[in-house]
Every structure is written in C-alpha cells, then in structure tokens.
Design an enzyme around this catalytic site. Structure first.
Site, PDB file in Angstrom:
ATOM      1  NE  ARG A   1     -21.387   5.354   5.349  1.00 18.84           N
ATOM      2  CZ  ARG A   1     -20.223   5.235   5.826  1.00 18.84           C
ATOM      3  NH1 ARG A   1     -19.338   5.959   5.560  1.00 18.84           N
ATOM      4  NH2 ARG A   1     -19.890   3.981   6.363  1.00 18.84           N
TER       5      ARG A   1
ATOM      6  CG  HIS B   1     -18.499   1.721  -1.268  1.00 18.62           C
ATOM      7  ND1 HIS B   1     -17.662   1.069  -0.589  1.00 18.62           N
ATOM      8  CD2 HIS B   1     -19.576   2.098  -0.337  1.00 18.62           C
ATOM      9  CE1 HIS B   1     -18.380   0.383   0.590  1.00 18.62           C
ATOM     10  NE2 HIS B   1     -19.398   1.215   0.723  1.00 18.62           N
TER      11      HIS B   1
ATOM     12  CD  GLU C   1     -22.417  -0.562   1.026  1.00 17.59           C
ATOM     13  OE1 GLU C   1     -21.727  -0.143   2.052  1.00 17.59           O
ATOM     14  OE2 GLU C   1     -23.016   0.515   0.167  1.00 17.59           O
TER      15      GLU C   1
ATOM     16  CG  HIS D   1     -17.700  -1.536   4.718  1.00 18.87           C
ATOM     17  ND1 HIS D   1     -18.139  -2.472   3.736  1.00 18.87           N
ATOM     18  CD2 HIS D   1     -18.298  -0.410   4.547  1.00 18.87           C
ATOM     19  CE1 HIS D   1     -18.864  -1.715   2.971  1.00 18.87           C
ATOM     20  NE2 HIS D   1     -19.208  -0.604   3.566  1.00 18.87           N
TER      21      HIS D   1
ATOM     22  CD  GLU E   1     -22.785   2.135   7.483  1.00 17.94           C
ATOM     23  OE1 GLU E   1     -22.010   1.400   7.123  1.00 17.94           O
ATOM     24  OE2 GLU E   1     -23.192   3.196   7.133  1.00 17.94           O
TER      25      GLU E   1
ATOM     26  CG  HIS F   1     -38.933 -19.674   6.480  1.00 21.29           C
ATOM     27  ND1 HIS F   1     -37.954 -20.696   6.149  1.00 21.29           N
ATOM     28  CD2 HIS F   1     -38.978 -18.842   5.350  1.00 21.29           C
ATOM     29  CE1 HIS F   1     -37.177 -20.182   5.289  1.00 21.29           C
ATOM     30  NE2 HIS F   1     -37.672 -19.180   4.840  1.00 21.29           N
TER      31      HIS F   1
ATOM     32  CD  GLU G   1     -35.917 -16.075   4.011  1.00 19.12           C
ATOM     33  OE1 GLU G   1     -35.813 -17.197   3.754  1.00 19.12           O
ATOM     34  OE2 GLU G   1     -36.801 -15.122   3.878  1.00 19.12           O
TER      35      GLU G   1
ATOM     36  CG  HIS H   1     -39.632 -21.679   1.396  1.00 20.87           C
ATOM     37  ND1 HIS H   1     -40.574 -20.544   1.748  1.00 20.87           N
ATOM     38  CD2 HIS H   1     -38.573 -20.672   1.466  1.00 20.87           C
ATOM     39  CE1 HIS H   1     -40.314 -19.485   2.238  1.00 20.87           C
ATOM     40  NE2 HIS H   1     -39.048 -19.591   1.967  1.00 20.87           N
TER      41      HIS H   1
ATOM     42  CG  HIS I   1     -17.359   4.086   3.457  1.00 18.74           C
ATOM     43  ND1 HIS I   1     -18.280   4.671   2.712  1.00 18.74           N
ATOM     44  CD2 HIS I   1     -18.110   2.822   3.766  1.00 18.74           C
ATOM     45  CE1 HIS I   1     -19.564   3.918   2.400  1.00 18.74           C
ATOM     46  NE2 HIS I   1     -19.367   2.913   3.191  1.00 18.74           N
TER      47      HIS I   1
ATOM     48  CG  HIS J   1     -33.851 -20.468   2.004  1.00 19.65           C
ATOM     49  ND1 HIS J   1     -34.220 -20.231   0.682  1.00 19.65           N
ATOM     50  CD2 HIS J   1     -34.781 -20.180   2.996  1.00 19.65           C
ATOM     51  CE1 HIS J   1     -35.289 -19.185   0.620  1.00 19.65           C
ATOM     52  NE2 HIS J   1     -35.806 -19.277   2.027  1.00 19.65           N
TER      53      HIS J   1
HETATM   54 MN    MN Z   1     -20.275   1.201   2.593  1.00 15.89          MN
HETATM   55 MN    MN Z   2     -37.336 -18.180   2.963  1.00 18.09          MN
END
Ligand code: MN
Ligand code: MN
Length: 417
Positions: free
Chosen positions: A124, A172, A133, A129, A195, A355, A316, A309, A127, A311
């Site tokens: 890969r 990277h 990541e 971005h 990507e 959830h 998520e 629970h 590059h 967040h």
């Molecule tokens: Mn990357």
């Molecule tokens: Mn969760």
C-alpha cells in the site's frame, strides 16, 4: 424462504426467549404491578410469521431479526449495518481494498473503515490523508513505515491483533510480509473519508513537472524518465529484507522516531473479564499516539451479552471479527431496531443511543468498538439504576426491592448467560 428455514427461524426465536406462540398471536402481554394484563402491542393482533412472496432465504436466515423482528422493535431507525462483503472491491496486483464510508452507510458520519489485503511483498504505497488512521491487524504479517512530525523515521513489523495509528498528514506505508501477506482493518476519524482520495507519492509525482522535480532533487530530468504516469495505490514488489536493515537504513543522522505508532494488544492485560466474556480497552491513556480514536476489543462467550449501555462522548463504529450476534439500538421516541451481525460486518451506533450486543451463536463473538475520541467512555444501565435512589427506580419500573438488589452494582461489560 422454504418451510424448513421458516420453522428454524421460529424455533430460534423461541430459543432467544420470545415465545413463538406469542408471536403467532401477534402480541405480547405482561402482568402489571396491580395484577392487570398489559397488552404491549394491541395493534398487532394480526401479526404473522409467514412470508409467501419472493425472498432470499439465505439472507433471511442470516438476518432473523429483520425477517421476524422482536415485538419490541418499532418505527424507523436508520440502518446501522453494512457488510464489507457487498462493498466494491478495488482489485490491484499485490492486493485489494474495499471501504465502508458514509456513502455506503449513511448513518456513519463520524468514522469510516477500509478492509485491505496485501500479498507477501504487496505494497500500500507511501501516502497520507486528511483523516487519522487507526488499524487492526486481522491476519498475517506486515511492515509499516512512517515519518513523525519531527522528520524522524518509524519502521515496525506488525502481526495479528496488533494496532497502529497514523495522525492526519503523517506519511506512511504498509507492505505484506511472508508467508502470506496480511489483511487488516483501517478506521478513519471521518465518515466522508475515501481511500481513493489520499495523497499518494506516485500520484503527486505524476502531477509535478519533471523540470521542477529535477530542480527539487538536484538531479537530471533523465533520471525521472521512469516515474509512473499515474498512481499505483497498491502494487506488487519483492518481500522486504530484515527489519533491522530497514531500521539502520532509515535512522540517518537524526535517529529513529521516539513515537511508537504501533501497539501490541497481545502484551496488554485484559481490562475486564467476566464469566460472559472479556474486554480490552485501548485509548490514548495506553496507546499514546492514538489521540482521535479509542477502541474496545470485545469477546462475548456463547449465551453472553454485552450489557445494555451507551456512550456519552462519541458515535461507535463496530467491526465484527468472528461469531454471530445481534444488536438492538433504541433510538428514542418509541423507535427501536434489532439487526444481526456476522464476521466482516460493520455496525454503527450514534452517540448516546442505548444498545446491547448479544451472542446468538455457539462460538465466541468477537468484535471491535471504535470511537472518535481520545478516551473510551461508557455508562451501563445497571450502573445507573443501582446508583439512583431505590424508591425512585422502583416507582419507574414496577420492580420490587429484591429485584433491584439483584441488579449488578458495577458495570460488568459482558453479562454471562
Ligand atoms: Mn493510510
Ligand atoms: Mn457500545
């Protein structure tokens, strides 16, 4: 769907705890505190499990909670599942890439993901971005390289279960190693990420006049004549030599980067382990460089449930690694949806929505939870109810003191069966 599959679905529904007789009758009922029968779904008396029209029995069998939703599901809830298996796969010599972004899964505005395969030697390309990541090694071995913000080199070999993180703008590369390259999950802190729109070394060079490159590097234009005319993205090369050689070659006069962009989960103690399963939380408190993505690596044993629970701090983004499960997202205003998950699926839960994730199979359910945050945070329903004045809770739920006392006082994360 054939009759066998239908019977199987109905019996499985019974196994999950909702009587098939109640479903056939089209309503659920319960006895309230005054001993009176409460009809929970009085408008659905004609409910039926049959579906005689066209259908896809294999899809139905994988999605029993869509084929025959639990009676507690109601109203419209934005779809929160997208399988990588139906994402477009960009094939290259040396590997492939497929992505699930806000374009595939519209609810996933704050994060996106890429599943990538590299053969041994497959690259890969170099590059960076606009998004950061975060990565999880799903299979095999790879060598990653990077350059920190002070211009110092980073090179490391990663294997199954390892993570890495490259901040926005940090260049990277990834290359598959022996014996069979690698497959890994990339998660980006921007749902709109693609990507296909990263800054690639070859793409950049292909769009810079060669006389400028010549001046910039202090070499002849002739030396640039083999520069690629378009981006490579993923391409096949020879498997690199020993890591020590690359470290020596890149350290230069500055030395290597003091920043560790990789993280070895296998060397970490489990954050919490119960009879029902276990969780490893990895956020910037442990993985220092990972300042915009926090993660939980969850295992739920058969019969177990990742407890109810929510967040408070972030959406998520989920990735299912193995096993089967189902998740209900309660979306307020009487709306709730239950969806089923298999290996390779992406799930998504908006910030603050309640959830749970239940293991519906007979093997361990393993999945990842990622959050666009420097820190992991959740609150459990049990925790809330047991840290609120008991009379107040009992008045809401119509439960007695003994029942309230039985609810776990502390967050357990994964409840046993
Ligand atoms: Mn990357
Ligand atoms: Mn969760």
């Amino acid at each position: 769907m054939n009759d066998d599959a239908k019977t199987d679905l109905v019996s499985r529904r019974g196994f999950l705890g909702v009587g098939s007789a109640a479903l056939a009758a089209g309503m659920l009922s319960a006895v309230d505190a005054a001993g009176q029968d409460q009809k929970l779904y009085p408008t659905k008396t004609d409910r039926s499990a049959t579906a005689p029209g066209p259908g896809n029995s294999q899809l139905d069998a994988q999605n029993p909670d869509s084929f025959l939703p639990p009676p507690t599901d109601a109203g419209g809830v934005a779809t929160f599942k997208y399988p990588f298996g139906i994402a477009h796969k960009r094939m290259q010599e040396g590997g492939w890439s497929r992505e699930v972004t806000v374009r595939e899964l519209p609810v996933s505005k704050s994060m996106a993901g890429v599943d990538m395969r590299l053969t041994a030697g497959g690259i890969r390309e170099l590059h960076w971005h606009t998004a950061a990541e975060w990565a999880f090694m799903l299979y095999g071995n790879a060598r990653i390289t990077g350059l920190d913000a002070d211009g110092k080199s980073f090179v490391s070999d990663v294997t199954e279960g390892d993570l890495w993180y490259f901040p926005t703008g940090i260049p990277h590369s990834i290359q598959g190693l022996n014996s069979d390259g690698a497959e890994f999950l990339l998660v980006f802190d921007d749902g709109n990420f693609s990507e296909y729109e990263t800054v690639l070394l070859t793409d950049w060079m292909a769009h810079t006049p060669h006389d400028v490159l010549s001046k910039n590097f202090g070499v002849s234009e002739q030396a640039m004549r083999k520069m690629p005319l378009r981006e490579k993205f993923i391409f096949q090369a020879a498997v690199p030599g020993p890591l020590a050689a690359d470290l020596k070659a890149t350290s230069g006069s500055q030395g290597l980067s003091p920043v560790d962009f990789a993280f070895r989960t296998a060397q970490q103690p489990i954050t919490k382990r119960t009879k029902g399963g276990e969780v490893l939380i990895v956020d910037s408190s442990k993985f220092k460089v990972s300042t915009t993505i926090a993660a939980a690596i969850i295992t739920v044993h058969p019969g177990g449930i990742r407890e109810l629970h929510w967040h408070p701090n972030a959406d998520e983004w989920q990735y299912y690694i193995s096993g089967t499960g189902r998740m209900t997202v309660f979306a307020t205003g009487g709306r709730a949806r239950t969806m089923d998950f298999q290996a390779g699926d992406v799930g998504y839960v908006l910030k603050t929505l309640p959830h749970y994730v239940q293991n519906t199979g007979d093997t361990d359910l393993k999945f990842l939870e990622m959050f666009k945050s420097s820190f992991y945070q959740d609150l459990a329903l049990s925790e809330w109810l047991t840290h609120t004045p008991p009379e107040l809770v009992m008045a809401h739920l119509g439960i007695d003191k003994a029942t309230l006392d039985a609810i776990p006082k502390d967050e357990v994360v994964v409840m046993p069966k």
